[in-house]
Design a protein around this motif. Sequence first.
Motif, PDB file in Angstrom:
ATOM      1  N   GLY A   1       0.780  -1.226   0.000  1.00 24.08           N
ATOM      2  CA  GLY A   1       0.000   0.000   0.000  1.00 24.08           C
ATOM      3  C   GLY A   1       0.811   1.273   0.000  1.00 24.08           C
ATOM      4  N   GLY A   2       2.139   1.171   0.001  1.00 28.98           N
ATOM      5  CA  GLY A   2       2.957   2.377  -0.052  1.00 28.98           C
ATOM      6  C   GLY A   2       2.669   3.211  -1.287  1.00 28.98           C
ATOM      7  N   SER A   3       2.375   2.553  -2.399  1.00 24.76           N
ATOM      8  CA  SER A   3       2.043   3.308  -3.611  1.00 24.76           C
ATOM      9  C   SER A   3       0.742   4.082  -3.442  1.00 24.76           C
ATOM     10  CB  SER A   3       1.951   2.363  -4.817  1.00 24.76           C
ATOM     11  OG  SER A   3       0.987   1.353  -4.603  1.00 24.76           O
ATOM     12  N   LEU A   4      -0.183   3.543  -2.638  1.00 23.20           N
ATOM     13  CA  LEU A   4      -1.441   4.247  -2.405  1.00 23.20           C
ATOM     14  C   LEU A   4      -1.233   5.514  -1.572  1.00 23.20           C
ATOM     15  CD1 LEU A   4      -3.838   1.234  -1.829  1.00 23.20           C
ATOM     16  CD2 LEU A   4      -4.025   2.951  -3.641  1.00 23.20           C
ATOM     17  N   VAL A   5      -0.271   5.487  -0.656  1.00 20.27           N
ATOM     18  CA  VAL A   5       0.036   6.708   0.099  1.00 20.27           C
ATOM     19  C   VAL A   5       0.405   7.830  -0.871  1.00 20.27           C
ATOM     20  CG1 VAL A   5       1.596   7.774   1.764  1.00 20.27           C
ATOM     21  CG2 VAL A   5       0.786   5.454   2.157  1.00 20.27           C
ATOM     22  N   LEU A   6       1.249   7.498  -1.839  1.00 17.30           N
ATOM     23  CA  LEU A   6       1.665   8.509  -2.811  1.00 17.30           C
ATOM     24  C   LEU A   6       0.526   8.869  -3.755  1.00 17.30           C
ATOM     25  CD1 LEU A   6       5.209   7.154  -3.765  1.00 17.30           C
ATOM     26  CD2 LEU A   6       4.442   8.351  -1.705  1.00 17.30           C
ATOM     27  N   ALA A   7      -0.247   7.856  -4.160  1.00 19.10           N
ATOM     28  CA  ALA A   7      -1.349   8.105  -5.087  1.00 19.10           C
ATOM     29  C   ALA A   7      -2.418   8.989  -4.462  1.00 19.10           C
ATOM     30  CB  ALA A   7      -1.949   6.773  -5.537  1.00 19.10           C
TER      31      ALA A   7
END
Length: 227
Positions: A123-129
């Motif tokens: 979910g790290g990509s979702l933090v940025l997204a």
Amino acid sequence: MLAQIVLFDGFDPLDVIAPYEVLGAGGVIAGGALEVELVSAEGPREVPSGIGPLSLRATAALDPARAGLVVVPGAAGRLPDGPVDVPEDGVQARLAAAARTGLPALVGEALDRPGVTVATVCGGSLVLALAGLLVGRTATTNHLGLDALAATGAQAVAARVVDDGDLVTAAGVTSGIDLGLYLLERELGPRIAHEAERLFAHERRGTVWRDVGVAPVGRSGAVAGAA
């Protein structure tokens, strides 16, 4: 090269420890060519994970001017019981809370710096997204969050690791091992990555997805690959 692995309140421990161990081992194998440290957007502090009483200590502040590699993990917590259930101790809430901290601004600075690679696990990509940093970028996340990732304007790919230049993203939590090994190969070469694979007795899974080559006929490039 300095790799900074980010901690935020509610982080998933395996998302952090898997790349930390792999990158750290690769640095030793490469004679000190890579150093790894745990950081937070706020600076040195004890950071609670999303699993029980477990916490890790950030020893420094996230600093895109120092780091050549920044790794952002996902969150751990209770999964929702239904589409309208967003528990305060759940993964979605913790990712959204991280997106409201100073973390995205620092990661955005890292993405703007030539020579810096930003990587994410789960979910790290979702933090940025959620912070608007991945609009038009190709990325992946845990298979449960691919629709949410696509809804932010990112090109969501159902692959275990996705290489989009200065952005490298990985899928579910155990993919952090594969991410670490791929980053070793990319930054330090295949011999270092191979020695790390032997050390951890782990063979990487899946093909690293990149937007090159012949596109599959009759399939959307946005769903190519296998997580």
